[in-house]
Scaffold this active site. Structure first.
Site, PDB file in Angstrom:
ATOM      1  N   GLU A  49       0.869  -1.178   0.000  1.00  0.00           N
ATOM      2  CA  GLU A  49       0.000   0.000   0.000  1.00  0.00           C
ATOM      3  C   GLU A  49       0.906   1.229   0.000  1.00  0.00           C
ATOM      4  OE1 GLU A  49      -2.803  -0.146   3.198  1.00  0.00           O
ATOM      5  OE2 GLU A  49      -3.993  -1.728   2.254  1.00  0.00           O
ATOM      6  N   GLU A  60      -4.827   9.580   9.853  1.00  0.00           N
ATOM      7  CA  GLU A  60      -3.494   9.174  10.280  1.00  0.00           C
ATOM      8  C   GLU A  60      -3.131   9.723  11.653  1.00  0.00           C
ATOM      9  OE1 GLU A  60      -2.796   7.110   8.161  1.00  0.00           O
ATOM     10  OE2 GLU A  60      -3.609   7.843   6.280  1.00  0.00           O
TER      11      GLU A  60
END
Length: 269
Positions: A49, A60
């Protein structure tokens, strides 16, 4: 059969699980990324990824936010990320590569243009973190026509009706978020993940990977029997930051990717 479909079919036949490392394109600098991708494969990665740097990566935690900032300092863009995929493909036609990022850069490029460029680069899938299923039908159609799987996140807060709606649009695999929180968060609860996975499996036969909170071989091995693959991001990027950059570049990259070798051994055991 797509590269992702062929991979999960092969792994199922072998009784093995996919190991999926996440890195940000261009972190810590653009010249490192493709070499690191190859080393991750040598250490046992099945899918890579590749994060597309973005200014507001809302899902995140601080570790990956900083990775995005380092890449953006080098002006790494969606176009550059696709170029890295194309360079990787020059010598690796087997390993699946998925771009993971946010809708804004793709919307700006345009889905038709993106799909054309992504297919030419050899991309297998796209995971757009902030793409709700209500807005995904047309992008999914465009991506499917180009042979690119559209991959979706499912969270602990996703109810059964929404799981069914997302699963109907998705292809390639589904990404199960293991906990309530951002990438790199702690408090991984295997029992809660098991319940969520059971809910998801009631609505789809697609392979399921699990990420967020997987930090080492022990946590990867605990979750691998429950799903078709495990994803590691923050722990890998933490090692990237901590590694001694004064070493020979090949030694430095191997020391970073060694975490994947450790996790591969733990999962296979």
């Amino acid at each position: 059969m797509s590269r992702l479909a062929a991979l999960f079919t092969s792994l199922k036949t072998q009784g093995r699980k996919a190991l999926v490392p996440y890195i940000v394109a261009g972190d810590p600098e653009p010249s490192v990324t493709v070499n690191l991708m190859h080393e991750l494969v040598r250490q046992g990665a099945d899918i890579i990824e590749l994060g597309v740097p973005f200014s507001d990566p809302m899902a995140e935690g601080p570790v990956i936010q900083l990775a995005h900032e380092r890449a953006l300092a080098h002006h790494v863009s969606l176009t550059m990320a696709l170029a890295m995929v194309a360079e990787f493909r020059e010598t690796d036609s087997k390993t699946a590569v998925v771009l993971m990022g946010y809708a804004n850069p793709i919307e700006r490029m345009g889905y038709s243009v993106f799909a054309e460029r992504a297919a030419a680069a050899g991309l297998d899938g796209l995971l757009t973190v902030d793409m709700p299923p209500e807005e995904a039908e047309e992008p999914s159609r465009i991506l499917k026509a180009a042979g690119i799987d559209n991959i979706f996140l499912l969270a602990p807060t996703t109810d059964n009706a929404r799981i069914a709606k997302i699963a109907a649009l998705a292809s390639g695999y589904l990404y199960c978020v293991a906990l309530k929180g951002v990438t790199g968060a702690g408090n991984l609860d295997v029992a809660s993940v098991t319940q969520l996975l059971n809910n998801i499996k009631a609505h789809t036969d697609l392979p399921i990977t699990v990420g967020f909170g997987i930090k080492d071989g022990a946590s990867a091995a605990a979750l691998a029997p429950l799903c078709e693959g495990v994803v590691v991001g923050s722990a890998l990027i933490e090692r990237l930051v901590a590694a001694d950059r004064t070493q020979d570049i090949d030694v430095w990259i191997a020391s970073v990717a060694g975490l994947i070798g450790e996790m591969r051994a733990a999962i296979d055991a």
